[in-house]
Design an enzyme around this catalytic site. Structure first.
Site, PDB file in Angstrom:
ATOM      1  N   ASP A 111      -7.281   2.935  -3.341  1.00 39.44           N
ATOM      2  CA  ASP A 111      -8.030   2.886  -2.085  1.00 39.44           C
ATOM      3  C   ASP A 111      -8.376   4.303  -1.662  1.00 39.44           C
ATOM      4  O   ASP A 111      -7.496   5.128  -1.436  1.00 39.44           O
ATOM      5  CB  ASP A 111      -7.186   2.201  -1.017  1.00 39.44           C
ATOM      6  CG  ASP A 111      -7.912   2.064   0.317  1.00 39.44           C
ATOM      7  OD1 ASP A 111      -9.118   2.371   0.375  1.00 39.44           O
ATOM      8  OD2 ASP A 111      -7.267   1.654   1.298  1.00 39.44           O
ATOM      9  N   ASP A 155     -14.346  -2.282   2.089  1.00 40.06           N
ATOM     10  CA  ASP A 155     -13.444  -2.455   3.227  1.00 40.06           C
ATOM     11  C   ASP A 155     -14.208  -2.104   4.499  1.00 40.06           C
ATOM     12  O   ASP A 155     -14.800  -2.964   5.149  1.00 40.06           O
ATOM     13  CB  ASP A 155     -12.214  -1.570   3.022  1.00 40.06           C
ATOM     14  CG  ASP A 155     -11.274  -1.521   4.225  1.00 40.06           C
ATOM     15  OD1 ASP A 155     -11.547  -2.179   5.236  1.00 40.06           O
ATOM     16  OD2 ASP A 155     -10.247  -0.806   4.151  1.00 40.06           O
ATOM     17  N   LYS A 167     -10.434  -7.632   6.765  1.00 35.85           N
ATOM     18  CA  LYS A 167      -9.532  -7.251   7.841  1.00 35.85           C
ATOM     19  C   LYS A 167     -10.059  -7.886   9.128  1.00 35.85           C
ATOM     20  O   LYS A 167     -11.145  -7.530   9.599  1.00 35.85           O
ATOM     21  CB  LYS A 167      -9.459  -5.728   7.987  1.00 35.85           C
ATOM     22  CG  LYS A 167      -8.701  -5.038   6.866  1.00 35.85           C
ATOM     23  CD  LYS A 167      -8.673  -3.541   7.061  1.00 35.85           C
ATOM     24  CE  LYS A 167      -7.864  -2.868   5.943  1.00 35.85           C
ATOM     25  NZ  LYS A 167      -8.000  -1.393   6.000  1.00 35.85           N
ATOM     26  N   LYS A 222      -0.960  -0.827  -4.524  1.00 34.03           N
ATOM     27  CA  LYS A 222      -2.194  -0.124  -4.166  1.00 34.03           C
ATOM     28  C   LYS A 222      -1.862   1.334  -3.873  1.00 34.03           C
ATOM     29  O   LYS A 222      -1.002   1.618  -3.036  1.00 34.03           O
ATOM     30  CB  LYS A 222      -2.873  -0.754  -2.947  1.00 34.03           C
ATOM     31  CG  LYS A 222      -4.173  -0.045  -2.557  1.00 34.03           C
ATOM     32  CD  LYS A 222      -4.925  -0.792  -1.459  1.00 34.03           C
ATOM     33  CE  LYS A 222      -4.423  -0.460  -0.092  1.00 34.03           C
ATOM     34  NZ  LYS A 222      -5.281  -1.045   0.987  1.00 34.03           N
ATOM     35  N   GLY A 259      -4.492  -4.750   5.421  1.00 35.36           N
ATOM     36  CA  GLY A 259      -3.523  -4.546   6.494  1.00 35.36           C
ATOM     37  C   GLY A 259      -3.834  -3.303   7.308  1.00 35.36           C
ATOM     38  O   GLY A 259      -4.460  -2.364   6.815  1.00 35.36           O
ATOM     39  N   GLU A 311     -11.171   0.673  -3.944  1.00 34.35           N
ATOM     40  CA  GLU A 311     -11.547   0.230  -2.607  1.00 34.35           C
ATOM     41  C   GLU A 311     -12.259   1.342  -1.834  1.00 34.35           C
ATOM     42  O   GLU A 311     -11.765   2.462  -1.753  1.00 34.35           O
ATOM     43  CB  GLU A 311     -10.280  -0.215  -1.864  1.00 34.35           C
ATOM     44  CG  GLU A 311     -10.512  -0.811  -0.499  1.00 34.35           C
ATOM     45  CD  GLU A 311      -9.195  -1.205   0.161  1.00 34.35           C
ATOM     46  OE1 GLU A 311      -9.215  -1.514   1.363  1.00 34.35           O
ATOM     47  OE2 GLU A 311      -8.147  -1.188  -0.519  1.00 34.35           O
ATOM     48  N   SER A 362       0.844  -1.187   0.000  1.00 35.76           N
ATOM     49  CA  SER A 362       0.000   0.000   0.000  1.00 35.76           C
ATOM     50  C   SER A 362       0.882   1.241   0.000  1.00 35.76           C
ATOM     51  O   SER A 362       1.738   1.403   0.874  1.00 35.76           O
ATOM     52  CB  SER A 362      -0.906  -0.006   1.235  1.00 35.76           C
ATOM     53  OG  SER A 362      -1.763   1.110   1.247  1.00 35.76           O
ATOM     54  N   LYS A 407      -3.119   4.901  -2.430  1.00 38.01           N
ATOM     55  CA  LYS A 407      -4.126   5.644  -1.679  1.00 38.01           C
ATOM     56  C   LYS A 407      -4.514   6.882  -2.501  1.00 38.01           C
ATOM     57  O   LYS A 407      -3.645   7.556  -3.079  1.00 38.01           O
ATOM     58  CB  LYS A 407      -3.566   6.081  -0.324  1.00 38.01           C
ATOM     59  CG  LYS A 407      -3.260   4.935   0.631  1.00 38.01           C
ATOM     60  CD  LYS A 407      -4.517   4.297   1.175  1.00 38.01           C
ATOM     61  CE  LYS A 407      -4.196   3.289   2.268  1.00 38.01           C
ATOM     62  NZ  LYS A 407      -5.409   2.700   2.872  1.00 38.01           N
TER      63      LYS A 407
END
Length: 368
Positions: free
Chosen positions: A189, A239, A263, A161, A291, A214, A135, A163
């Site tokens: 995400d 998520d 998660k 991934k 994570g 996400e 991430s 953000k």
């Protein structure tokens, strides 16, 4: 099994670099570790709350309070405790899934160590290693982002991934695609940073062939996600919305997601995480393991979970050195883009005492 008590440790671990998301920037990881003590042995749990209620309503001070005054006393009163009984025993207390999940993890660790059985075997592992993604936080500049992504690809990570947030979405994705090509497994995400009114902007991500976007909308906006799924081509992954197997089933039925991030802390523990996996697998919905900047304890359990058959996408199960120069357990080291699944009893790892003491800021014993 009778619980003798639980030690709650606050730890503070500096990150190798600031990690920025749409809800803030982390410079260090402050969290709670639990050590469950029974006549059969000890087990470790990790509470993935943060100092403030930013990612979720739960946070460190609140988790410690509910553990001390409600959750641990309820388990201390039980005469025959097993991991499977933790959720029923704590069901009368509303919410606090992360704190409950940490307790269940510690009890499960004790139980499995006593029976010489690993987390992976107990959960239903079908692999001896899992592919790892990484991430990448929001950066100040595009060149800085490209340098970071290039470094992670050189390290061997098999999925990237990014953000994102309003103002940092299309251009960073475009830059990564232009620099590293279309073959890189790439996803984004949003951590709830958008609204349904942003659908036209999010649709601009469609040409880049992303694995998924996400959690673009608020966690309670299930219908909004279902509507967004009809407006964009990029698959939606949920998520924060997925807090239980029931929530996963509802979201799938409503068409709010095509993929689910599991998660364990967010859903209340690894046993419920397995149930979420089972629901998604029954509906042919791919899952992957998210994570929460875990220590080696949480990372060991996450890698075990990610070795279940429905985890067909690389997760955020990165190596220890992604976030920490020194972990509190023996480090997890990337091998050709994969991490090995621990095979020892329980979590398969324990804290290194001197490393744990270095990062411990407070200890509280909760006993009968």
């Amino acid at each position: 099994m009778k619980l003798s008590g639980v030690e709650v440790r606050r730890v503070r671990m500096p990150l190798v670099a600031p990690f920025r998301t749409s809800f803030g920037t982390q410079f260090e990881r402050e969290l709670l570790l639990l050590r469950a003590v029974t006549p059969a042995g000890e087990g470790w749990g990790e509470c993935v709350t943060m100092p403030g209620p930013l990612y979720s309503a739960e946070y460190n001070d609140g988790a410690e309070h509910v553990l001390r005054h409600h959750l641990v006393p309820a388990l201390l009163a039980a005469d025959d405790l097993t991991a499977a009984k933790v959720t029923p025993l704590l069901a009368k207390f509303k919410g606090h899934r992360m704190a409950k999940g940490a307790l269940e993890m510690a009890v499960l660790d004790v139980e499995l160590r006593a029976h010489d059985r690993s987390f992976a075997a107990e959960l239903g592992s079908v692999r001896d290693s899992v592919p790892c993604g990484v991430s990448v936080g929001i950066m100040d500049t595009i060149p800085q982002l490209l340098d970071a992504v290039g470094g992670y690809l050189d390290d061997g990570y098999v999925r990237i991934k990014l953000k994102i947030e309003p103002g940092w979405d299309v251009e960073p994705v475009r830059a990564v695609r232009e620099r590293f090509g279309d073959d890189v497994l790439l996803q984004v995400d949003a951590n709830t940073a958008y609204t349904l009114g942003d659908a036209p902007q999010l649709a601009r991500l469609d040409p880049f062939g992303l694995l998924l976007i996400e959690q673009p909308l608020e966690e309670e906006d299930v219908l909004g996600h279902a509507e967004l799924a009809r407006r964009i081509a990029t698959p939606i992954c949920l998520d924060e919305t997925i807090v239980s197997a029931r929530a996963a089933a509802d979201a799938i039925k409503l068409g709010a997601c095509q993929i689910v991030n599991i998660k364990p802390g967010r859903v209340g523990g690894y046993l419920e995480a397995r149930r979420v996996h089972d629901v998604c697998t029954a509906h042919a919905v791919p899952v992957w393991c998210g994570g929460m900047v875990e220590t080696g304890l949480g990372r060991a359990a996450n890698v075990a979970l990610a070795s279940l058959p429905g985890f067909t996408l690389p997760g955020d199960t990165s190596a220890s050195d992604r976030f920490y120069r020194t972990d509190i357990t023996e480090p997890f080291v990337l091998e050709n883009g994969y991490l090995p699944v621990p095979t020892g009893p329980g979590l398969g790892v324990t804290p290194v005492p001197e490393l744990l003491e270095e990062v411990t800021t407070e200890k509280v014993w909760i006993g009968a």
